[in-house]
Design a protein around this motif. Structure first.
Motif, PDB file in Angstrom:
ATOM      1  N   LEU A  26      69.660  24.511  71.306  1.00 39.71           N
ATOM      2  CA  LEU A  26      70.304  25.557  72.101  1.00 39.71           C
ATOM      3  C   LEU A  26      70.135  25.321  73.596  1.00 39.71           C
ATOM      4  CD1 LEU A  26      69.439  28.591  69.846  1.00 39.71           C
ATOM      5  CD2 LEU A  26      71.759  27.882  70.491  1.00 39.71           C
ATOM      6  N   ILE A  27      68.973  24.840  74.004  1.00 38.88           N
ATOM      7  CA  ILE A  27      68.758  24.511  75.420  1.00 38.88           C
ATOM      8  C   ILE A  27      69.684  23.378  75.835  1.00 38.88           C
ATOM      9  CG2 ILE A  27      67.095  23.540  77.057  1.00 38.88           C
ATOM     10  CD1 ILE A  27      64.919  25.167  75.496  1.00 38.88           C
ATOM     11  N   ILE A  31      73.771  33.186  71.655  1.00 43.86           N
ATOM     12  CA  ILE A  31      73.210  32.462  70.512  1.00 43.86           C
ATOM     13  C   ILE A  31      74.087  32.663  69.284  1.00 43.86           C
ATOM     14  CG2 ILE A  31      71.225  32.287  68.956  1.00 43.86           C
ATOM     15  CD1 ILE A  31      69.507  33.193  71.455  1.00 43.86           C
ATOM     16  N   ARG A  32      74.520  33.899  69.047  1.00 48.55           N
ATOM     17  CA  ARG A  32      75.412  34.168  67.907  1.00 48.55           C
ATOM     18  C   ARG A  32      76.751  33.454  68.083  1.00 48.55           C
ATOM     19  NH1 ARG A  32      72.746  39.278  68.257  1.00 48.55           N
ATOM     20  NH2 ARG A  32      74.356  40.074  69.645  1.00 48.55           N
ATOM     21  N   TYR A  33      77.236  33.376  69.323  1.00 44.31           N
ATOM     22  CA  TYR A  33      78.490  32.678  69.600  1.00 44.31           C
ATOM     23  C   TYR A  33      78.369  31.196  69.239  1.00 44.31           C
ATOM     24  CZ  TYR A  33      82.303  30.528  72.198  1.00 44.31           C
ATOM     25  OH  TYR A  33      83.407  29.775  72.555  1.00 44.31           O
ATOM     26  N   TYR A  34      77.240  30.584  69.604  1.00 51.84           N
ATOM     27  CA  TYR A  34      77.047  29.175  69.267  1.00 51.84           C
ATOM     28  C   TYR A  34      76.963  28.985  67.755  1.00 51.84           C
ATOM     29  CZ  TYR A  34      76.269  28.528  74.254  1.00 51.84           C
ATOM     30  OH  TYR A  34      76.407  28.500  75.618  1.00 51.84           O
ATOM     31  N   LYS A  76      79.691  26.865  65.142  1.00 47.67           N
ATOM     32  CA  LYS A  76      79.077  25.865  64.261  1.00 47.67           C
ATOM     33  C   LYS A  76      78.294  24.806  65.040  1.00 47.67           C
ATOM     34  CE  LYS A  76      82.310  26.534  60.479  1.00 47.67           C
ATOM     35  NZ  LYS A  76      81.682  27.725  60.058  1.00 47.67           N
ATOM     36  N   LEU A  77      77.542  25.288  66.034  1.00 44.24           N
ATOM     37  CA  LEU A  77      76.687  24.406  66.807  1.00 44.24           C
ATOM     38  C   LEU A  77      75.233  24.529  66.386  1.00 44.24           C
ATOM     39  CD1 LEU A  77      78.230  24.957  70.354  1.00 44.24           C
ATOM     40  CD2 LEU A  77      78.650  23.081  68.763  1.00 44.24           C
ATOM     41  N   VAL A  78      74.885  25.652  65.779  1.00 46.55           N
ATOM     42  CA  VAL A  78      73.525  25.892  65.311  1.00 46.55           C
ATOM     43  C   VAL A  78      73.621  26.658  63.997  1.00 46.55           C
ATOM     44  CG1 VAL A  78      73.203  28.035  66.619  1.00 46.55           C
ATOM     45  CG2 VAL A  78      71.222  26.637  66.045  1.00 46.55           C
ATOM     46  N   TYR A  79      72.673  26.398  63.095  1.00 42.62           N
ATOM     47  CA  TYR A  79      72.727  26.978  61.754  1.00 42.62           C
ATOM     48  C   TYR A  79      71.412  27.668  61.398  1.00 42.62           C
ATOM     49  CZ  TYR A  79      76.800  23.980  61.331  1.00 42.62           C
ATOM     50  OH  TYR A  79      78.016  23.371  61.524  1.00 42.62           O
TER      51      TYR A  79
END
Length: 108
Positions: free
Chosen positions: A58-59, A29-32, A36-39
């Motif tokens: 994320l899913i 999750i931190r990698y995503y 810059k895929l999730v904020y």
């Protein structure tokens, strides 16, 4: 007065709960986030807070990764989608301004 976000957009879920809901590790999750895929938002103590919309995103990201799609490609798709959404919004705003200016009523 600013409109408050819907329950789906409210950032209230901790990374541990997101991990349980998605099956992703906290590291993934931190990698995503790094990609810059999730904020997530940060609490006053610095803890990440996610929304239900983030969980769904994320899913979706995890499913694409399982299909072999690279994070760079996912990010580029997200950017393209955001540009399309902005373009549609501008078009709707312009249409609304024209309708208001010339008194055009929407047909029912």
């Amino acid at each position: 007065m600013a409109e408050s976000p819907s329950y789906k957009e409210r950032k209230v879920i901790t990374i541990g709960v997101v991990s349980e809901l998605t099956g992703l590790s906290e590291r993934q999750i931190r990698y995503y986030e790094e990609r810059k895929l999730v904020y997530p938002e940060r609490s006053p103590k610095g803890n990440r807070k996610y929304s239900f919309a983030d969980v769904e995103l994320l899913i979706d990201i995890a499913n694409k990764r399982e299909e072999g799609v690279q994070t760079y490609e996912i990010r580029q798709d997200m950017i393209r989608e955001e540009k399309k959404k902005e373009k549609r919004m501008r078009k709707q705003l312009l249409r609304g301004e024209i309708n208001a200016r010339f008194g055009i009523q929407k047909e029912r």
